[in-house]
Design a protein around this motif. Structure first.
Motif, PDB file in Angstrom:
ATOM      1  N   TYR A 216     -10.322  -6.423 -10.810  1.00  0.00           N
ATOM      2  CA  TYR A 216     -11.272  -6.323 -11.927  1.00  0.00           C
ATOM      3  C   TYR A 216     -11.144  -7.551 -12.822  1.00  0.00           C
ATOM      4  CZ  TYR A 216     -13.495  -4.651 -16.230  1.00  0.00           C
ATOM      5  OH  TYR A 216     -14.288  -4.522 -17.342  1.00  0.00           O
TER       6      TYR A 216
ATOM      7  N   HIS B 127      -4.177  -5.032  -5.188  1.00  0.00           N
ATOM      8  CA  HIS B 127      -5.183  -4.032  -5.533  1.00  0.00           C
ATOM      9  C   HIS B 127      -6.077  -4.387  -6.720  1.00  0.00           C
ATOM     10  CE1 HIS B 127      -2.410  -1.690  -3.063  1.00  0.00           C
ATOM     11  NE2 HIS B 127      -3.346  -0.790  -2.928  1.00  0.00           N
ATOM     12  N   GLN B 128      -5.582  -5.139  -7.682  1.00  0.00           N
ATOM     13  CA  GLN B 128      -6.294  -5.232  -8.948  1.00  0.00           C
ATOM     14  C   GLN B 128      -7.113  -6.512  -9.048  1.00  0.00           C
ATOM     15  OE1 GLN B 128      -3.061  -3.972 -11.878  1.00  0.00           O
ATOM     16  NE2 GLN B 128      -4.557  -2.334 -11.993  1.00  0.00           N
TER      17      GLN B 128
ATOM     18  N   HIS C  55       0.819  -1.209   0.000  1.00  0.00           N
ATOM     19  CA  HIS C  55       0.000   0.000   0.000  1.00  0.00           C
ATOM     20  C   HIS C  55       0.858   1.267   0.000  1.00  0.00           C
ATOM     21  CE1 HIS C  55      -3.444  -2.544   0.737  1.00  0.00           C
ATOM     22  NE2 HIS C  55      -2.902  -3.025   1.829  1.00  0.00           N
TER      23      HIS C  55
ATOM     24  N   ALA D 120      -8.611  -0.627  -9.408  1.00  0.00           N
ATOM     25  CA  ALA D 120      -7.712  -0.974  -8.312  1.00  0.00           C
ATOM     26  C   ALA D 120      -8.344  -0.514  -7.013  1.00  0.00           C
ATOM     27  CB  ALA D 120      -6.357  -0.297  -8.490  1.00  0.00           C
ATOM     28  N   CYS D 121      -8.072  -1.231  -5.943  1.00  0.00           N
ATOM     29  CA  CYS D 121      -8.578  -0.820  -4.637  1.00  0.00           C
ATOM     30  C   CYS D 121      -7.985   0.545  -4.281  1.00  0.00           C
ATOM     31  CB  CYS D 121      -8.183  -1.845  -3.579  1.00  0.00           C
ATOM     32  SG  CYS D 121      -8.552  -1.333  -1.891  1.00  0.00           S
TER      33      CYS D 121
ATOM     34  N   GLN E  55     -15.333   3.666   2.691  1.00  0.00           N
ATOM     35  CA  GLN E  55     -14.024   3.967   3.259  1.00  0.00           C
ATOM     36  C   GLN E  55     -14.010   5.287   4.024  1.00  0.00           C
ATOM     37  OE1 GLN E  55     -12.179   3.008  -0.818  1.00  0.00           O
ATOM     38  NE2 GLN E  55     -10.528   2.594   0.610  1.00  0.00           N
TER      39      GLN E  55
ATOM     40  N   ASP F 284      -7.006   2.432  -1.895  1.00  0.00           N
ATOM     41  CA  ASP F 284      -6.713   2.630  -0.480  1.00  0.00           C
ATOM     42  C   ASP F 284      -5.971   3.934  -0.241  1.00  0.00           C
ATOM     43  OD1 ASP F 284      -4.056   0.110  -0.366  1.00  0.00           O
ATOM     44  OD2 ASP F 284      -4.129   2.060  -1.329  1.00  0.00           O
TER      45      ASP F 284
ATOM     46  N   LEU G 259     -16.765   6.129  -2.696  1.00  0.00           N
ATOM     47  CA  LEU G 259     -15.867   5.541  -1.706  1.00  0.00           C
ATOM     48  C   LEU G 259     -16.467   5.583  -0.300  1.00  0.00           C
ATOM     49  CD1 LEU G 259     -12.667   7.278  -3.078  1.00  0.00           C
ATOM     50  CD2 LEU G 259     -13.273   4.895  -3.389  1.00  0.00           C
TER      51      LEU G 259
ATOM     52  N   TRP H 229     -11.515   2.916  -8.044  1.00  0.00           N
ATOM     53  CA  TRP H 229     -12.488   2.056  -7.370  1.00  0.00           C
ATOM     54  C   TRP H 229     -12.799   0.844  -8.250  1.00  0.00           C
ATOM     55  CZ3 TRP H 229     -17.528   0.456  -8.452  1.00  0.00           C
ATOM     56  CH2 TRP H 229     -18.258  -0.062  -7.391  1.00  0.00           C
TER      57      TRP H 229
END
Length: 607
Positions: free
Chosen positions: A225, A222-223, A99, A290-291, A372, A293, A369, A287
């Protein structure tokens, strides 16, 4: 005059800065230590503004690719006697936390060249020109490399080849046999920092391996999709991540300045800043691709950068990546510009404009988001609520619009719609923002905006929603109306608008212009990649998936060989134009693919 096609470039990023590498193995753009710092190499904008090339001495054929799940580039040169592979990266540094990609970046450009077949003679030519080519540094040999003195930084080139220094450049030629490898590193440090020193070949190899590991760890974590156009979407996610500034969470619109909207023209702007709109849309796209964060850092950055914000005053639309407010534009007359496209500019006076759509961009990202937003502090909650108050207060004012038109303010339909978005999302988030008592006021303003847009934004003459109130000029930005939920995509008025834009704003190449109305600036521009993806997305939302895919695939067919897109496409030649790579274009790709995936999954297929 520099003639390298924009599509010939590939981007390297350490999430602090970026470099552009041409197909012939030349670094033609590098800024250190930030995206918006003065350049070390700027041959992209003038042949004499600095470059660093590594390539075979003999004629060659070229192919290239990013290494799997990374922004590490490999260029393969095949000659009559053999083949060499050039590997280029901006070192991200080693950090076990995926991250924190780029948190330990050492401001180092890594290059290695390996002979993989037969033999080849390789040429190295190193010509640093700090501060956009204004400074010709003093080059001197050091043990294992070359030191450059001059300008605001210390630059050390680690080289396994003894280079000959001839006035303002260092050059060398070396013969390689199969299996042999040479490793180079360019390290930058500010004058008030210790000399960066020489990197050994072993250290360079370790830096490259750490960079590969970091990008792959980020991609793995993260990915997720899994829809159509998977490789394009995931790659665009990495590109968008590469356009983010790790220390603050800012996101630049592009890593370059003054690549023009028309060859030889004057629509040449500096995009190395964090536009509220572009950055918010990037978080929205991450979103999907990729996540995101980094959302915490992003909203913290925006809150801090806009700390002087007051609801009655327009929010500044853009900031420096360190939160700077004053981005005053200036021209660099000593640079000829890409294909004589003058002037070359740094800074961007659009920071002075009022653009009221930015409230919707930020609150739209916050809405996407929402899960979060548990971490946001009272200041950030207050900031987001104040944005909704601003939208309620300012929506009826004219502004300069999403396209930053440098004329008189107008009542742009897109701006009004995005104020509606700001209020709509704030109402949804009211409990999380500790703002439940404001909801009745926000609801009243939201309903007023909706009535005004439906009444004054529709043109019977055009048979469509248009650029501005009481205007008949079409504008692709109104395709966002169904995308943000202002109207269903299958509403008859929206379908008529989609058809009007597809028919009357589409160029010969099948891509969409932003608008065709006079905007008060000299020269023209190409078709706009983001607008083309908006059309694909709107068609998908309307259930017209076959048409959506045709439009989408027309756009992605114009990505370069490593999957990158500029801002615009020349409607006649198909050449990429504008700053590169462009966040907007990759955002559009991600969201259009996601909309197509959603339509296919739900069986919303009409044609």
């Amino acid at each position: 005059m520099t003639t390298t096609p924009i599509a010939d470039y590939a981007m390297l990023s350490d999430r602090h800065s970026a470099a552009l590498v041409a197909r012939d193995g030349t670094i033609e753009w590098l800024c250190m230590p930030r995206f918006d710092s003065p350049s070390v190499f700027a041959a992209m904008l003038d042949d004499d503004a600095g470059s660093w090339s590594i390539r075979p001495a003999a004629p060659y054929r070229v192919s290239r690719h990013y290494m799997d799940a990374t922004l590490v580039l490999q260029t393969v040169f095949e000659t009559g006697t053999g083949a060499v592979v050039l590997t280029d990266a901006m070192a991200t540094g080693a950090d076990p936390d995926p991250h924190r990609l780029g948190a330990a970046a050492p401001h180092t450009l890594l290059r290695s060249v390996m002979c993989v077949r037969g033999s080849a003679e390789v040429e190295i030519r190193y010509r640093p020109r700090p501060e956009y080519g204004l400074v010709t540094p003093l080059l001197s040999r050091m043990d294992g490399g070359v030191r450059a003195r001059g300008g605001s930084g210390r630059i050390v080139l680690s080289s396994p080849v003894e280079l000959e220094i001839a006035r303002d450049e260092a050059v060398g030629t070396v013969a390689l046999e199969a299996g042999e490898v040479l490793r180079f590193a360019l390290c930058w440090a500010a004058l008030d920092q210790p000399d960066p020193g020489r990197r050994s070949p072993e250290e360079i190899a370790a830096d490259l391996e750490a960079t590969l590991t970091s990008w792959r760890a980020w991609s793995r974590v993260h990915q997720a999709y899994e829809g159509p156009y998977l490789d394009l979407v995931r790659h665009s996610g990495r590109v968008l991540q590469g356009l983010s500034y790790q220390p603050t969470g800012a996101i630049v619109a592009a890593p370059t300045t003054s690549l023009p909207e028309e060859a030889g023209g004057m629509r040449n702007w500096d995009y190395r800043y964090a536009w509220v709109r572009d950055a918010s849309f990037t978080m929205d796209a991450l979103w999907v691709a990729a996540c995101p964060d980094e959302a915490e850092e992003f909203f913290s950055f925006m809150t801090t950068a806009a700390a002087t914000y007051e609801p009655g005053r327009a929010l500044q639309i853009m900031f420096g990546v360190g939160g700077e407010h004053d981005l005053t534009e200036r021209e660099l007359p000593h640079l000829r510009g890409w294909r004589d496209s003058r002037p070359v500019r740094t800074g961007n006076d659009a920071w002075r404009q009022a653009q009221i759509d930015v409230y919707g961009a930020l609150l739209g990202a916050a809405g996407r988001l929402a899960d979060q937003l548990t971490w946001i502090d009272p200041d950030e909650r207050g900031f987001l609520a104040a944005l909704a108050d601003a939208a309620a207060c300012q929506w009826s004012r004219p502004d300069h619009g999403i396209w930053e038109i440098r004329g008189d303010p107008r009542h742009y339909v897109y701006s009004k719609v995005m104020c509606w978005v700001a209020l709509d999302r704030a109402i949804e988030l009211a409990d999380r923002l500790d703002a439940a008592e404001r909801v009745p006021r926000w609801q009243q303003a939201r309903d007023e905006i909706r009535r005004a847009v439906l009444r004054d934004g529709w043109s019977a003459e055009a048979g469509a929603f248009t650029q501005a109130f009481h205007s008949a000029d079409l504008d692709a930005s109104v395709l966002m109306m169904p995308i943000v939920g202002f109207l269903p995509a299958d509403d008859p008025r929206m379908l008529a608008t989609i058809d009007a834009i597809a028919k009357r704003l589409t160029g010969e190449n099948g891509l969409v212009y932003r608008y065709r109305a006079d905007d008060g600036l000299e020269g023209g521009e190409g078709t706009f990649v983001l607008c083309t993806f908006w059309l694909a997305q709107a068609l998908a939302l309307a259930g017209r998936v076959g048409q959506a895919r045709e439009v989408f695939e027309s756009a992605v067919s114009l990505t370069n060989d490593v999957g990158l897109l500029a801002e615009e496409i020349d409607p006649v030649t198909g050449e990429q134009l504008g700053n590169f790579p462009q966040a907007f274009s990759h955002i559009g790709l991600v969201n259009a693919a996601w909309a197509i995936d959603g339509a296919l999954s739900e069986g919303q297929i009409l044609c």
